[in-house]
Design an enzyme around this catalytic site. Structure first.
Site, PDB file in Angstrom:
ATOM      1  N   TYR A  72      -8.264   4.322 -15.581  1.00 50.48           N
ATOM      2  CA  TYR A  72      -7.827   4.996 -16.819  1.00 50.48           C
ATOM      3  C   TYR A  72      -7.498   3.999 -17.925  1.00 50.48           C
ATOM      4  O   TYR A  72      -7.297   4.378 -19.065  1.00 50.48           O
ATOM      5  CB  TYR A  72      -6.646   5.922 -16.547  1.00 50.48           C
ATOM      6  CG  TYR A  72      -7.023   7.238 -15.899  1.00 50.48           C
ATOM      7  CD1 TYR A  72      -8.266   7.440 -15.293  1.00 50.48           C
ATOM      8  CD2 TYR A  72      -6.129   8.293 -15.881  1.00 50.48           C
ATOM      9  CE1 TYR A  72      -8.604   8.646 -14.705  1.00 50.48           C
ATOM     10  CE2 TYR A  72      -6.461   9.511 -15.298  1.00 50.48           C
ATOM     11  CZ  TYR A  72      -7.698   9.683 -14.711  1.00 50.48           C
ATOM     12  OH  TYR A  72      -8.023  10.888 -14.140  1.00 50.48           O
ATOM     13  N   GLY A 130      -9.454   4.918  -6.377  1.00 45.61           N
ATOM     14  CA  GLY A 130      -8.168   4.230  -6.488  1.00 45.61           C
ATOM     15  C   GLY A 130      -7.094   4.808  -5.588  1.00 45.61           C
ATOM     16  O   GLY A 130      -7.338   5.182  -4.440  1.00 45.61           O
ATOM     17  N   VAL A 131      -5.886   4.905  -6.127  1.00 46.61           N
ATOM     18  CA  VAL A 131      -4.730   5.425  -5.392  1.00 46.61           C
ATOM     19  C   VAL A 131      -5.006   6.849  -4.919  1.00 46.61           C
ATOM     20  O   VAL A 131      -4.700   7.213  -3.781  1.00 46.61           O
ATOM     21  CB  VAL A 131      -3.462   5.390  -6.284  1.00 46.61           C
ATOM     22  CG1 VAL A 131      -2.308   6.135  -5.635  1.00 46.61           C
ATOM     23  CG2 VAL A 131      -3.049   3.958  -6.570  1.00 46.61           C
ATOM     24  N   ASP A 132      -5.597   7.653  -5.777  1.00 50.65           N
ATOM     25  CA  ASP A 132      -5.888   9.050  -5.462  1.00 50.65           C
ATOM     26  C   ASP A 132      -6.750   9.156  -4.206  1.00 50.65           C
ATOM     27  O   ASP A 132      -6.417   9.877  -3.261  1.00 50.65           O
ATOM     28  CB  ASP A 132      -6.581   9.688  -6.669  1.00 50.65           C
ATOM     29  CG  ASP A 132      -6.691  11.207  -6.587  1.00 50.65           C
ATOM     30  OD1 ASP A 132      -5.985  11.832  -5.770  1.00 50.65           O
ATOM     31  OD2 ASP A 132      -7.482  11.770  -7.365  1.00 50.65           O
ATOM     32  N   SER A 168      -2.104   5.214 -14.191  1.00 54.58           N
ATOM     33  CA  SER A 168      -3.057   5.059 -15.305  1.00 54.58           C
ATOM     34  C   SER A 168      -3.551   3.639 -15.561  1.00 54.58           C
ATOM     35  O   SER A 168      -4.299   3.424 -16.504  1.00 54.58           O
ATOM     36  CB  SER A 168      -2.494   5.634 -16.614  1.00 54.58           C
ATOM     37  OG  SER A 168      -2.565   7.036 -16.609  1.00 54.58           O
ATOM     38  N   THR A 169      -3.168   2.664 -14.739  1.00 54.85           N
ATOM     39  CA  THR A 169      -3.536   1.278 -15.039  1.00 54.85           C
ATOM     40  C   THR A 169      -4.852   0.844 -14.394  1.00 54.85           C
ATOM     41  O   THR A 169      -5.309  -0.263 -14.636  1.00 54.85           O
ATOM     42  CB  THR A 169      -2.432   0.290 -14.619  1.00 54.85           C
ATOM     43  OG1 THR A 169      -2.231   0.397 -13.204  1.00 54.85           O
ATOM     44  CG2 THR A 169      -1.136   0.567 -15.354  1.00 54.85           C
ATOM     45  N   ASP A 192       0.851  -1.188   0.000  1.00 51.19           N
ATOM     46  CA  ASP A 192       0.000   0.000   0.000  1.00 51.19           C
ATOM     47  C   ASP A 192       0.889   1.240   0.000  1.00 51.19           C
ATOM     48  O   ASP A 192       1.620   1.470   0.967  1.00 51.19           O
ATOM     49  CB  ASP A 192      -0.883  -0.057   1.251  1.00 51.19           C
ATOM     50  CG  ASP A 192      -1.817   1.116   1.401  1.00 51.19           C
ATOM     51  OD1 ASP A 192      -1.677   2.127   0.676  1.00 51.19           O
ATOM     52  OD2 ASP A 192      -2.700   1.040   2.276  1.00 51.19           O
ATOM     53  N   ILE A 193       0.828   2.029  -1.049  1.00 48.60           N
ATOM     54  CA  ILE A 193       1.707   3.199  -1.163  1.00 48.60           C
ATOM     55  C   ILE A 193       1.475   4.208  -0.044  1.00 48.60           C
ATOM     56  O   ILE A 193       2.383   4.951   0.320  1.00 48.60           O
ATOM     57  CB  ILE A 193       1.588   3.858  -2.555  1.00 48.60           C
ATOM     58  CG1 ILE A 193       2.804   4.753  -2.830  1.00 48.60           C
ATOM     59  CG2 ILE A 193       0.264   4.591  -2.721  1.00 48.60           C
ATOM     60  CD1 ILE A 193       2.994   5.140  -4.263  1.00 48.60           C
ATOM     61  N   ASN A 248      -6.292  12.961 -10.624  1.00 52.92           N
ATOM     62  CA  ASN A 248      -7.055  13.421 -11.779  1.00 52.92           C
ATOM     63  C   ASN A 248      -6.776  14.914 -11.944  1.00 52.92           C
ATOM     64  O   ASN A 248      -6.178  15.542 -11.068  1.00 52.92           O
ATOM     65  CB  ASN A 248      -8.554  13.119 -11.637  1.00 52.92           C
ATOM     66  CG  ASN A 248      -9.161  13.756 -10.409  1.00 52.92           C
ATOM     67  OD1 ASN A 248      -8.995  14.948 -10.169  1.00 52.92           O
ATOM     68  ND2 ASN A 248      -9.867  12.964  -9.622  1.00 52.92           N
TER      69      ASN A 248
END
Length: 177
Positions: A127, A34-36, A123-124, A12-13, A26
């Site tokens: 996106y 997601g990550v954002d 982007s994976t 987990d980042i 975005n």
């Protein structure tokens, strides 16, 4: 050599201790999925507050560009927000725009004197960028950058799933456990 400056981590980042973690943001910079969304939730309101100041100053963030904010409650010191391209079959310069995400994030880290930076798979997710192609671009761009720059000293690719882990292990055999 630059390969020794690259690490691969599955996890987990938002739990990575680095000078900066990269957010697959975005263009509005106001959080998302997601990550954002995970970074905004874990980091707390100070990240969103700084993002709002950036939006007020420059009107968001264009695809391929990057901006930096505090990391709030995260273990990292900063969050570098970059906007990856939405996959449209590769007909709208998506590969080059994705490479710009990595280069511009690395340049921003270098400009701020940051020694360590951690990247997600930009982007994976929603996106839709093909994971194999995205991983190839990420590794190639980072290796090229590190070959010509002293900072950052360490780049970590943080993958969330087994599929991405295997892709990066194949592309980075010299660091795979």
């Amino acid at each position: 050599m630059e390969a020794s400056r690259i690490q691969l981590l599955r996890g987990d980042i938002t739990k990575v201790a680095a000078d900066a973690i990269v957010n697959a943001a975005n263009s509005s910079l106001l959080g998302g999925g997601g990550v954002d969304g995970a970074i905004h939730r874990a980091g707390g309101p100070s990240i969103l507050a700084e993002c709002r100041k950036i939006v007020a100053r420059q009107g968001g963030c264009e695809t391929g560009e990057a901006v930096i904010t505090t990391a709030g409650n995260l273990l990292a010191k900063y969050v570098i927000h970059t906007v990856g391209p939405v996959w449209s079959g590769g007909e709208r310069d998506e590969p080059e725009l994705l490479a710009h995400c990595y280069r511009n994030s690395l340049l921003l880290a270098q400009h701020h004197g940051l020694k360590t930076i951690a990247f997600p798979n930009i982007s994976t997710g929603v996106y839709g960028f093909p994971k194999t192609k995205a991983a190839e671009i990420a590794v190639k761009t980072v290796k090229e950058f590190l070959a010509h720059h002293a900072l950052p000293e360490q780049v970590t690719f943080v993958v969330f799933d087994e599929e991405n882990l295997k892709l990066y292990q194949k592309l980075l055999p010299e660091i795979s456990q």
